[in-house]
Structures are given as C-alpha cells and as structure tokens.
Design a protein around this motif. Structure first.
Motif, mmCIF file in Angstrom:
data_model
loop_
_atom_site.group_PDB
_atom_site.id
_atom_site.type_symbol
_atom_site.label_atom_id
_atom_site.label_comp_id
_atom_site.label_asym_id
_atom_site.label_seq_id
_atom_site.Cartn_x
_atom_site.Cartn_y
_atom_site.Cartn_z
ATOM 1 N N VAL A 1 0.835 -1.249 -0.155
ATOM 2 C CA VAL A 1 -0.187 0.158 -0.085
ATOM 3 C C VAL A 1 0.946 1.426 -0.009
ATOM 4 N N LYS A 2 0.728 2.110 -1.009
ATOM 5 C CA LYS A 2 1.416 3.509 -0.995
ATOM 6 C C LYS A 2 0.339 4.637 -1.259
ATOM 7 N N ASP B 1 3.508 -19.153 -5.921
ATOM 8 C CA ASP B 1 2.049 -19.256 -5.646
ATOM 9 C C ASP B 1 1.188 -17.996 -5.389
ATOM 10 N N ASP B 2 2.104 -16.932 -5.135
ATOM 11 C CA ASP B 2 1.482 -15.706 -4.423
ATOM 12 C C ASP B 2 0.435 -15.107 -5.307
ATOM 13 N N ARG B 3 -0.329 -14.163 -5.087
ATOM 14 C CA ARG B 3 -0.875 -13.406 -5.822
ATOM 15 C C ARG B 3 -0.797 -11.835 -5.158
ATOM 16 N N GLY B 4 -0.548 -10.801 -6.018
ATOM 17 C CA GLY B 4 -0.063 -9.850 -5.601
ATOM 18 C C GLY B 4 -1.179 -8.660 -5.897
ATOM 19 N N LEU B 5 -1.332 -7.816 -4.959
ATOM 20 C CA LEU B 5 -2.276 -6.647 -4.945
ATOM 21 C C LEU B 5 -1.462 -5.351 -4.553
ATOM 22 N N TYR B 6 -1.126 -4.388 -5.526
ATOM 23 C CA TYR B 6 -0.431 -3.054 -5.113
ATOM 24 C C TYR B 6 -1.335 -2.013 -5.297
ATOM 25 N N VAL B 7 -1.583 -1.310 -4.013
ATOM 26 C CA VAL B 7 -2.291 -0.093 -4.011
ATOM 27 C C VAL B 7 -1.388 1.095 -4.157
ATOM 28 N N SER B 8 -2.030 2.063 -5.041
ATOM 29 C CA SER B 8 -1.108 3.398 -4.983
ATOM 30 C C SER B 8 -2.242 4.238 -5.408
ATOM 31 N N THR B 9 -2.611 5.286 -4.210
ATOM 32 C CA THR B 9 -3.313 6.272 -4.254
ATOM 33 C C THR B 9 -3.190 7.142 -5.248
ATOM 34 N N GLY B 10 -1.813 7.492 -5.644
ATOM 35 C CA GLY B 10 -1.362 8.231 -6.297
ATOM 36 C C GLY B 10 -1.475 7.776 -8.043
ATOM 37 N N GLY B 11 -1.769 6.565 -8.099
ATOM 38 C CA GLY B 11 -1.903 6.242 -9.565
ATOM 39 C C GLY B 11 -0.681 5.427 -10.051
ATOM 40 N N PHE B 12 -0.658 5.231 -11.241
ATOM 41 C CA PHE B 12 0.571 4.368 -11.899
ATOM 42 C C PHE B 12 0.879 5.152 -13.363
ATOM 43 N N ALA C 1 4.382 1.284 -15.452
ATOM 44 C CA ALA C 1 4.164 0.319 -14.426
ATOM 45 C C ALA C 1 2.958 -0.449 -14.936
ATOM 46 N N LEU C 2 1.845 -0.051 -15.561
ATOM 47 C CA LEU C 2 0.785 -0.835 -15.976
ATOM 48 C C LEU C 2 1.447 -1.828 -16.827
ATOM 49 N N GLN D 1 2.742 9.194 -8.862
ATOM 50 C CA GLN D 1 2.333 7.694 -9.630
ATOM 51 C C GLN D 1 3.580 6.781 -9.141
ATOM 52 N N MET D 2 3.116 5.564 -9.047
ATOM 53 C CA MET D 2 4.293 4.457 -8.828
ATOM 54 C C MET D 2 4.619 3.983 -10.317
ATOM 55 N N GLY D 3 6.094 3.963 -10.523
ATOM 56 C CA GLY D 3 6.666 3.395 -11.791
ATOM 57 C C GLY D 3 6.979 2.015 -11.862
ATOM 58 N N SER D 4 7.433 1.603 -12.958
ATOM 59 C CA SER D 4 7.837 0.304 -13.348
ATOM 60 C C SER D 4 8.987 -0.112 -12.252
ATOM 61 N N GLN D 5 9.873 0.722 -11.734
ATOM 62 C CA GLN D 5 10.674 -0.072 -10.839
ATOM 63 C C GLN D 5 10.001 -0.500 -9.520
ATOM 64 N N GLN D 6 9.106 0.350 -9.104
ATOM 65 C CA GLN D 6 8.585 -0.080 -7.880
ATOM 66 C C GLN D 6 7.887 -1.276 -8.030
ATOM 67 N N ILE D 7 7.238 -1.400 -9.224
ATOM 68 C CA ILE D 7 6.408 -2.783 -9.517
ATOM 69 C C ILE D 7 7.369 -4.030 -9.537
ATOM 70 N N ARG D 8 8.632 -3.642 -10.124
ATOM 71 C CA ARG D 8 9.572 -4.775 -10.340
ATOM 72 C C ARG D 8 10.221 -5.023 -9.002
ATOM 73 N N SER D 9 10.161 -4.132 -8.000
ATOM 74 C CA SER D 9 10.899 -4.323 -6.573
ATOM 75 C C SER D 9 9.789 -5.246 -5.876
#
Length: 337
Positions: free
Chosen positions: A253-254, A275-286, A290-291, A259-267
């Motif tokens: 959660v950010k 087997d994980d499922r990911g949810l990335y929340v960014s109230t500032g968008g992407f 990143a998309l 906006q969050m960029g591709s580097q944050q998503i890769r990290s």
C-alpha cells in the motif's frame, strides 16, 4: 483565457489519448459526421432520435446539446480542461483548431475533435476548494466552468495565490434542466469523488487498515504488518488468516502523491513466491510503464488506484466491519427505481 470548458469522455479514460494526440474530443458516433459549425440543436436531436428511437427524451436533448456546444460554442483560443479519475489530476490547455470529424477515432470515442495545446503542468484535485470540486463533478461530457472555478484552476496551474469560494451559496445556479439527461448519474459521480476526497485525506497507516478491511469484507482474513520494515508486504490476505491456504494475497500500500513507476512494481514482484497473488495499491496512480510491468508479470498482479479502491469499498461497504466504517463513514441513500 476568456472561457474554460470541461471536455471529457468515457468517464475520463481518454485523458492520456487527449494529451498524446494533442486534442480534446467527444464521441456520439451517430452524430459525429454531422457535428459542423452552423448545425442546430434541433437538427442534431432529430438525427439522434432517428438513429436511437428507443432513447429517452432527456438523453436525446442532452446529447444534441453537448455536441452542438462542442461544434459551435467552443472557439479557438478558449481554454479546455479534462480529468483523470485514476490519477485525480486535471489537464489544462488551449483550443487551437476548428471542430473536425475523425472516423478513424470513432472506436476510441473520439470521432469529434479539436486540436488543443496542452500545458505540461497538471492540477491535482486535492488542491481545489470544495465548491470548485463540486462544480467539476457533473457527468456532462461538455460544459462551461463558472468564473470562480476557472479562476481557481488557472491560479493553481500558474502557482498564483488563490481566492477560494468559501460557501456553496456563492456558487452560480444549477445547469439548465434540458442538458441533464440523468440527474442520478450526477449524484453518483459526485458521491464517488467526495468519497475519494475523504479517503485521500486519511493517514498512511489508516490506509493500510482500510485496504485490509475491504479484503475482509470480500471474504479474506488479514494480517497487517507492524510499523517498520515490512519487506515489501503491508498486508497478507488468505482464507485461513495465516497465509497457508491459497490464494495467498500479498499487498503493498502506497498512500502518497505521485504515480508509482515500473521500478516500484519490479521491486514488489521480486520478493514474491510463485504461488503468491499480488495486490499493489497506489492512491497516486501508476505510470504507463508500471501498468505494462504489471501486465507482463509472472506472478498474477492486480493494481488498485484510488478510484478502484473507492469503488471496491462502495461495492462491499455493507459487509465491512465497524473499524473500517469508522475510517470512512458513509450513509446509504435511496432513489426511486
């Protein structure tokens, strides 16, 4: 600028296309080739009624009026503004060309367009006063902003001091009834934006608790990481609450501007198990990158911006617990079916 027009389409989804193509545009494929200077509202209404015989009278009048305005009232030199619900930003520009028919853009909802010189500087919704936010909440595709809203937006864009409107009583009257096809749609849109304003104002730790509360309302049990180093996971959600049963959803959660960029998503993806499922929340968008990074991720990943977060909250609000309702107190409103 003498006048400032709001022009948006597909609920704000055309924001980036407007900027990339240097235009402001509207859809109405049935009317696109007829949207020329000099065409009358009555002519457009008759064309639309013929093409859509089942359309309600209010929809016919509203559609014809907005297309007519875009073709006849908007002029070269006028200001134009559009909105991105996902990023909560306004893009401001100046109209530089006459109305044109673009058959190649009809599928994008942009068959009727004018060239626009867009400014690089965007205006954040959170910077604006409540009366201006309310003014901008209309669901109409094309409408003229009142002077108080135009003055504040232009001041924000230029960095000048802002003389804010302090009370709703100082606002101009309502839009003409003939241009409101669905009053409930305006209420719904305004409510979503007001809820986003409320959610945007809560603190980072409360935002984590809010996301966890939404996941619990969706049927998961959650673990929220303690304050400090979270090692790339603020929340673990799973059916059993321990993360042993699948699906095991790892949430980051950010809650910040930008906006969050591709580097944050890769990290974030770098610390996930297969087997994980990911949810990335960014109230500032992407960002676009990143998309793209999320789409090509080996681990299934869902991105929530503030708009998605709030709409998911509203959808599951009745099932949320008292702590979540305390963070974002909402009231149910009934409307005739």
């Amino acid at each position: 600028m003498e006048r400032l027009w709001m022009v948006r389409g597909e609920g704000g989804a055309l924001y980036e296309l407007f900027r990339d193509r240097g235009v402001a545009a509207i859809g109405w494929s049935d009317l696109a080739q007829h949207a020329k200077p000099g065409v009358t509202r009555k002519e457009l209404a008759e064309i639309y009624r013929t093409a859509r015989p089942d359309a309600k009278a209010g929809t016919v009048i509203s559609s014809a009026s907005q297309v007519w305005r875009f073709a006849n009232e908007v002029r070269i030199g006028d200001g134009v503004i559009t909105y991105s619900p996902s990023n909560r930003t306004y893009l401001i520009g100046k109209v530089t060309g006459d109305v044109q028919f673009h058959p190649e853009w009809i599928s994008d909802g942009m068959g009727i367009a004018r060239t626009v010189e867009w400014a690089a500087q965007e205006v954040e919704r959170d910077q604006l006063s409540l009366p201006t936010k309310n003014t901008l909440g209309s669901t109409l595709t094309v409408f003229l902003l009142p002077p108080h809203a135009q003055a504040e937006i232009e001041s924000r864009a230029s960095g000048a001091a802002v003389a804010q409107v302090s009370t709703l009583e100082e606002l101009p009257g309502d839009l003409p009834d003939e241009e409101i096809a669905d009053p409930f749609a305006d209420i719904q849109s305004a409510a979503i934006e007001r809820i986003k304003d409320l959610v945007s104002a809560i603190g980072p730790r409360d935002m984590e608790q809010l996301v966890a509360g939404i996941l619990r309302a969706m049927g998961y049990k959650t673990q929220v990481s303690p304050v400090g180093a979270d090692r790339g996971k603020d929340i673990i959600a799973s059916p059993d609450g321990f993360g042993f049963e699948n699906p095991r959803i790892v949430v980051e959660v950010k809650h910040r501007n930008g906006q969050m960029g591709s580097q944050q998503i890769r990290s974030f993806l770098g610390g996930r198990h297969k087997d994980d499922r990911g949810l990335y929340v960014s109230t500032g968008g992407f960002t676009k990158d990143a998309l793209y990074e999320a789409e090509r991720a080996a681990v299934p990943l869902t991105l929530w911006n503030l708009d998605t977060l709030v709409r998911t909250l509203v959808e599951h609000y009745e099932a949320t617990d008292s702590e979540t309702k305390r963070l974002v107190p909402l009231k149910r409103m009934y409307w005739p079916a």
